[in-house]
Design a protein around this motif. Structure first.
Motif, mmCIF file in Angstrom:
data_model
loop_
_atom_site.group_PDB
_atom_site.id
_atom_site.type_symbol
_atom_site.label_atom_id
_atom_site.label_comp_id
_atom_site.label_asym_id
_atom_site.label_seq_id
_atom_site.Cartn_x
_atom_site.Cartn_y
_atom_site.Cartn_z
ATOM 1 N N GLU A 177 0.419 -18.227 -4.250
ATOM 2 C CA GLU A 177 0.826 -17.845 -5.592
ATOM 3 C C GLU A 177 0.541 -16.363 -5.795
ATOM 4 N N VAL A 178 1.535 -15.653 -6.330
ATOM 5 C CA VAL A 178 1.415 -14.214 -6.530
ATOM 6 C C VAL A 178 1.872 -13.851 -7.938
ATOM 7 N N ASN A 179 1.299 -12.795 -8.451
ATOM 8 C CA ASN A 179 1.666 -12.279 -9.771
ATOM 9 C C ASN A 179 2.237 -10.883 -9.553
ATOM 10 N N ILE A 180 3.551 -10.785 -9.464
ATOM 11 C CA ILE A 180 4.224 -9.545 -9.101
ATOM 12 C C ILE A 180 4.899 -8.935 -10.333
ATOM 13 N N PRO A 181 4.615 -7.655 -10.633
ATOM 14 C CA PRO A 181 5.272 -7.005 -11.774
ATOM 15 C C PRO A 181 6.718 -6.624 -11.435
ATOM 16 N N SER A 182 7.376 -5.969 -12.361
ATOM 17 C CA SER A 182 8.760 -5.533 -12.139
ATOM 18 C C SER A 182 8.823 -4.542 -10.987
ATOM 19 N N ILE A 183 9.995 -4.411 -10.396
ATOM 20 C CA ILE A 183 10.171 -3.493 -9.270
ATOM 21 C C ILE A 183 9.885 -2.056 -9.689
ATOM 22 N N GLU A 184 10.165 -1.717 -10.944
ATOM 23 C CA GLU A 184 9.881 -0.365 -11.443
ATOM 24 C C GLU A 184 8.375 -0.098 -11.459
ATOM 25 N N GLU A 185 7.602 -1.084 -11.938
ATOM 26 C CA GLU A 185 6.133 -0.954 -11.939
ATOM 27 C C GLU A 185 5.603 -0.855 -10.513
ATOM 28 N N GLN A 186 6.156 -1.670 -9.622
ATOM 29 C CA GLN A 186 5.722 -1.645 -8.221
ATOM 30 C C GLN A 186 5.907 -0.251 -7.630
ATOM 31 N N LYS A 187 7.065 0.352 -7.895
ATOM 32 C CA LYS A 187 7.360 1.671 -7.323
ATOM 33 C C LYS A 187 6.402 2.735 -7.854
ATOM 34 N N LYS A 188 6.042 2.643 -9.139
ATOM 35 C CA LYS A 188 5.081 3.592 -9.715
ATOM 36 C C LYS A 188 3.714 3.453 -9.037
ATOM 37 N N VAL A 189 3.262 2.227 -8.864
ATOM 38 C CA VAL A 189 1.968 1.976 -8.213
ATOM 39 C C VAL A 189 1.993 2.500 -6.785
ATOM 40 N N CYS A 190 3.067 2.211 -6.065
ATOM 41 C CA CYS A 190 3.168 2.635 -4.667
ATOM 42 C C CYS A 190 3.182 4.146 -4.531
ATOM 43 N N GLU A 191 3.835 4.827 -5.454
ATOM 44 C CA GLU A 191 3.898 6.283 -5.419
ATOM 45 C C GLU A 191 2.495 6.888 -5.466
ATOM 46 N N VAL A 192 1.648 6.364 -6.345
ATOM 47 C CA VAL A 192 0.278 6.860 -6.469
ATOM 48 C C VAL A 192 -0.542 6.518 -5.219
ATOM 49 N N LEU A 193 -0.438 5.259 -4.768
ATOM 50 C CA LEU A 193 -1.245 4.820 -3.624
ATOM 51 C C LEU A 193 -0.821 5.504 -2.329
ATOM 52 N N LYS A 194 0.480 5.721 -2.142
ATOM 53 C CA LYS A 194 0.943 6.435 -0.940
ATOM 54 C C LYS A 194 0.413 7.867 -0.933
ATOM 55 N N CYS A 195 0.390 8.501 -2.097
ATOM 56 C CA CYS A 195 -0.138 9.863 -2.217
ATOM 57 C C CYS A 195 -1.621 9.892 -1.829
ATOM 58 N N LEU A 196 -2.384 8.923 -2.327
ATOM 59 C CA LEU A 196 -3.806 8.839 -1.979
ATOM 60 C C LEU A 196 -3.999 8.572 -0.487
ATOM 61 N N ASP A 197 -3.182 7.680 0.086
ATOM 62 C CA ASP A 197 -3.264 7.402 1.527
ATOM 63 C C ASP A 197 -3.009 8.661 2.343
ATOM 64 N N ALA A 198 -2.017 9.459 1.926
ATOM 65 C CA ALA A 198 -1.693 10.700 2.640
ATOM 66 C C ALA A 198 -2.870 11.669 2.586
ATOM 67 N N LYS A 199 -3.516 11.759 1.420
ATOM 68 C CA LYS A 199 -4.679 12.654 1.288
ATOM 69 C C LYS A 199 -5.845 12.176 2.149
ATOM 70 N N ILE A 200 -6.060 10.871 2.178
ATOM 71 C CA ILE A 200 -7.139 10.314 3.009
ATOM 72 C C ILE A 200 -6.869 10.615 4.485
ATOM 73 N N GLU A 201 -5.621 10.405 4.922
ATOM 74 C CA GLU A 201 -5.285 10.678 6.323
ATOM 75 C C GLU A 201 -5.452 12.157 6.645
#
Length: 195
Positions: free
Chosen positions: A143-167
């Motif tokens: 069972e998963v609680n998934i938000p709208s695709i627009e919300e997902q893309k916003k979250v991913c944009e922030v997390l990908k940026c943080l991942d790039a900085k960590i790398e």
């Protein structure tokens, strides 16, 4: 709450049968040990297979860019999103999740799985006394609680940026450690002080 399978085209795993190694092969048969730090890492020591075996296995799994892979045997829950999967397939120790991209962003799913509370759910679902195993049917029914695709893309944009900085920081640390070792070697082992 929906089930993960509702957001996916297919959820399967790698090859179950035995596959003969081909030392001259240009294709690889990888396992969950190749999922390292959210990437697929291939070394010269990994199993090589023939083109015929690669095509036969890939006919079923149909690996493509954007598929989410998850370790399902041993170290449960390691994830990666595939990028350019042209020369490898997986053994059964890896689950392969193809999302309906209009409903579930692959990177969002990867981050969702990586959350500690979800990792705990995976551990609780796994079975086996000697070596833990997570079954594909159990993954489909999560069972998963998934938000709208627009919300997902916003979250991913922030997390990908943080991942790039960590790398980037990890690469800088590696370079600085190498420089420090070189200086130590010259100054204290070879006694070559500057000036």
């Amino acid at each position: 709450m929906n089930k993960l399978k509702d957001y996916c085209i297919n959820i399967t795993d790698g090859e179950h049968g035995s596959v003969q190694d081909d030392e001259n092969g240009t294709y690889y048969l990888l396992s969950n040990k190749n999922i390292i730090d959210s990437k697929i890492v291939i070394s010269e020591n990994d199993r090589r297979i023939s083109e015929k075996d690669y095509l036969r296995i890939n006919k079923r799994t149909k690996l493509e860019q954007g598929d989410v892979v998850i370790a399902t045997v041993g170290t449960i829950g390691k994830t990666a999103v595939l990028y350019n999967p042209n020369n490898f397939v997986f053994q059964r120790s890896v689950g392969i999740i193809k999302t309906k991209k209009e409903k579930l962003d692959p990177y969002y799913l990867k981050y969702y799985i990586d959350v500690p509370s979800f990792q705990m759910r995976l551990q609780n679902l796994s079975k086996g006394a000697v070596q833990k195993c997570l079954f594909i049917n159990d993954i489909k029914e999560l069972e998963v609680n998934i938000p709208s695709i627009e919300e997902q893309k916003k979250v991913c944009e922030v997390l990908k940026c943080l991942d790039a900085k960590i790398e980037n920081n990890n690469n800088t640390i590696f370079i600085l450690e190498s420089m420090a070792k070189t200086i130590y070697d010259y100054w204290f082992l070879q006694f070559e002080f500057p000036n």
